[in-house]
Design a protein around this motif. Structure first.
Motif, PDB file in Angstrom:
ATOM      1  N   ARG A  17       6.078  -2.613  -1.565  1.00  0.00           N
ATOM      2  CA  ARG A  17       6.281  -1.999  -0.239  1.00  0.00           C
ATOM      3  C   ARG A  17       5.518  -2.708   0.864  1.00  0.00           C
ATOM      4  NH1 ARG A  17       9.120   2.623  -0.095  1.00  0.00           N
ATOM      5  NH2 ARG A  17       8.251   3.083   1.955  1.00  0.00           N
ATOM      6  N   GLY A  18       5.091  -3.923   0.588  1.00  0.00           N
ATOM      7  CA  GLY A  18       4.444  -4.715   1.624  1.00  0.00           C
ATOM      8  C   GLY A  18       2.951  -4.796   1.402  1.00  0.00           C
ATOM      9  N   GLY A  19       2.371  -5.898   1.879  1.00  0.00           N
ATOM     10  CA  GLY A  19       0.947  -6.098   1.738  1.00  0.00           C
ATOM     11  C   GLY A  19       0.588  -6.699   0.399  1.00  0.00           C
ATOM     12  N   GLU A  20      -0.663  -6.890   0.235  1.00  0.00           N
ATOM     13  CA  GLU A  20      -1.150  -7.589  -0.957  1.00  0.00           C
ATOM     14  C   GLU A  20      -2.496  -6.996  -1.338  1.00  0.00           C
ATOM     15  OE1 GLU A  20      -0.804 -12.113  -1.540  1.00  0.00           O
ATOM     16  OE2 GLU A  20      -2.885 -11.819  -0.899  1.00  0.00           O
ATOM     17  N   PRO A 116      -3.425   0.822  -0.619  1.00  0.00           N
ATOM     18  CA  PRO A 116      -2.017   0.731  -0.207  1.00  0.00           C
ATOM     19  C   PRO A 116      -1.080   1.512  -1.115  1.00  0.00           C
ATOM     20  CG  PRO A 116      -2.740  -1.303  -1.254  1.00  0.00           C
ATOM     21  CD  PRO A 116      -3.966  -0.465  -1.088  1.00  0.00           C
ATOM     22  N   THR A 117       0.086   1.773  -0.600  1.00  0.00           N
ATOM     23  CA  THR A 117       1.125   2.407  -1.397  1.00  0.00           C
ATOM     24  C   THR A 117       1.571   1.434  -2.485  1.00  0.00           C
ATOM     25  OG1 THR A 117       1.888   3.631   0.530  1.00  0.00           O
ATOM     26  CG2 THR A 117       3.433   3.436  -1.305  1.00  0.00           C
TER      27      THR A 117
END
Lengths: 400, 400
Positions: A17-20, A116-117
């Motif tokens: 869902r985005g990010g790292e 994060p999700t």
């Protein structure tokens, strides 16, 4: 030689869902010996509040959450199988999650509510890297119940070349609105506790009451109606015998003009409070929020043309277990999965198990469930016959 | 001439679980005209958060909670029937309850959390006094769903000489451990809100968040799985369109290092939050605690030799409606009631209604449900035939 306990760095990990996540470690435990010739690896995926400790490693060790299922001479026989379990990505039992430091080695930099999700697919990606690090190129079986079953299913769909067999126990192909709703109420219970502080609570002042409340609700979805009817019925707690109740400081404590003071609790309530308090002693609230969200986002067909597209990717033989009394993921949801796999021409076996303990039945009778899975694993070709009778359990509905 | 709105003092009232309420008033509404010759009274009992306003009294009036069921030319035809509904004892719509002053005329002396424990039987005793005050000596029909159905059943058992017919809709003979568990989690949600203050919150600073949370959970037990699957599925709220979500200030708002800010909510979650906020604007938290407790204590067989003994007391014809998708009071629970009544030789008709909206179906299709009840009322003798086909609905299971 793979150790029986360890932790491996598998990050950075890009998230679905985005990010790292810049640093990811997974804690794991193993039983038995990996045989690269026989490819004898069994990956067990744990459920929401589980950990990598599936079973004791020796007689002095504490029992694991599936103790009856795994060990020498047990259904998942560790003299024959190499068994691996890792604490899930986002977990609080050694793997990277909300309770971990953002900066390695700096415990004051906890992720908390800022984690994060993540999704079940992220969990499986991280696990795959763990297997790479350990040199395990193929799984004879991936098996899990509930959140663990979601992972087992994602394994078969995401890495079809690496999984020979997948056993999906009491898990749906996608979270239903009802399952999402129950999870959301649980998260809101945590957020309603002022100690939550947006997820930035200090480790020694967690939102205990909110997490306990979440667990109380969860238990109503994990257990069976008939079980509770038989076990608790409408029995009351004898006055003065419920220390949890006495501490709760709730509606019974206020003096009532003209009315005798009364403390009254049903046994079922006492049981729920006990379960709530028990979880609080061993689990982290932000982790609970993160993992329930991952469960909500579980949809094996996402980005793959739906359930049909996901089913078509599978190469493993698949075993699906439904529990007749499961309120959380009712039989109908696994029926959809089984149908999709059959329509895609896959080798799938479906058991509908008439067990009384609800969703948790796969934990309550771990030996029985694991025995059925391993019998199925040893009998290739039996699948096409459709639903069949298990050894110790009656099978009813089972037409997809 | 009985007015169409009123309030009657019926206290003091000794309570089943001990103590006495010194002053009890019940608020009521009526439709149609009481005919002492024809004994044409229909008592409607409302559910947990309902009130006495079943239907509008004229075209300018606001609609009631069973608007489609009651009125001239409607299934419960007020040209023929005299219809009465009172706000339940312990309620917050005009009758004596936790939101009432302890001392009449002194609003600063609110009962709040000190209101005594009441039972459905207490509610029915208070209602009986109201009928006495209005000069209604006999009920042609008492009908209600959920908590209202519990009252209808208690009426038939407690005052067998005063009830000709009772329609028990989506209500059990006794609260199950699962139903108690869900209520207890809801109460604990209210208690977890710091604004609860042991039930002594000021009227303008109620435990809004806790009550909303309770309602959110309640909704998961009131509605149907298939309904939510069809209505919400896994649909997401388009970003920026959910004002409730934006106010909630929860897990999505904290900035996450290295991860894009995300607000995400499923439609089902948005619906739950909306329902929670909606109830908070119209209901009192201590009342919610009191009435859910009364529901837990519902056991028509208590002190009467169990369900068998209770069934033997009944003289009314009884209509029992089960809803196939009811998660809160599943079909099996009404089956027990129907069995007990049949074994006691009573005139009982049981319909299992295949409706998709879960427990709330009796509210969602009020016209359909009321029509079936009134058709049954007009057809004495049809009962022995057992489950039968209704006009607008298919009937499935129905063998007690």
């Amino acid at each position: 030689m793979i150790p029986c306990r360890g932790r491996v760095e598998v990050g950075p990990l890009r998230l679905e869902r985005g990010g790292e996540l810049p640093q990811v470690e997974l804690a794991f435990e193993t039983w038995g010996r990996w045989d690269p010739q026989r490819k004898n690896a069994v990956l067990i995926c744990h459920a929401l509040t589980g950990d990598a400790h599936v079973a004791a490693h020796d007689p002095q060790d504490r029992p694991g959450w599936w103790e009856a299922a795994v060990g020498p001479g047990k259904p998942i026989d560790t003299r024959r199988w190499f068994v691996l379990c890792s604490n899930v990505l986002g977990g609080c039992y050694g793997s990277t999650g909300p309770a971990s430091p953002v900066t390695s080695g700096d415990p004051s930099s906890r992720w908390g509510g800022r984690f994060p999700t993540i999704t079940v697919r992220d969990m499986v990606h991280a696990q795959r890297r763990l297997l790479d690090a350990l040199g395990i190129d193929r799984l004879a079986l991936v098996v899990g119940g509930s959140l663990g079953g979601m992972q087992a299913l994602e394994w078969a769909v995401t890495y079809p070349d690496r999984v020979e067999a997948a056993a999906v126990l009491a898990a749906p192909p996608a979270a239903s609105p009802h399952a999402i709703a129950w999870n959301e109420v649980q998260r809101q219970a945590i957020f309603t506790d002022p100690a939550w502080q947006g997820g930035d609570y200090p480790p020694d002042r967690p939102p205990r009451r909110g997490l306990a409340l979440a667990r109380m609700l969860a238990m109503t979805t994990y257990r069976g109606r008939d079980e509770w009817e038989a076990r608790f019925g409408r029995d009351e707690v004898p006055p003065g015998t419920d220390p949890v109740a006495a501490r709760a400081g709730d509606y019974a404590t206020a003096p009532r003009p003209g009315v005798p003071a009364e403390f009254f609790r049903f046994q079922i309530e006492s049981y729920l409070h006990y379960q709530g308090e028990k979880l609080v002693r061993r689990f982290d609230a932000a982790t609970y929020v993160t993992l329930t969200r991952a469960m909500d986002l579980h949809d094996v067909g996402r980005g793959r043309g739906g359930l049909k597209g996901a089913a078509e990717r599978v190469r493993a033989r698949v075993y699906v277990l439904s529990i007749s009394s499961d309120l959380l993921y009712p039989v109908e949801e696994q029926r959809r999965l089984v149908r999709a796999l059959r329509r895609a021409g896959k080798d799938v076996t479906w058991h509908v198990w008439r067990a009384p303990w609800g969703h948790d039945s796969f934990l309550v009778d771990g030996a029985g469930v694991a025995r059925r899975v391993m019998e199925w694993l040893d009998e290739p070709g039996a699948a096409a016959a459709g639903p069949r009778e298990g050894a110790a359990v009656a099978v009813g509905e089972g037409r997809p």
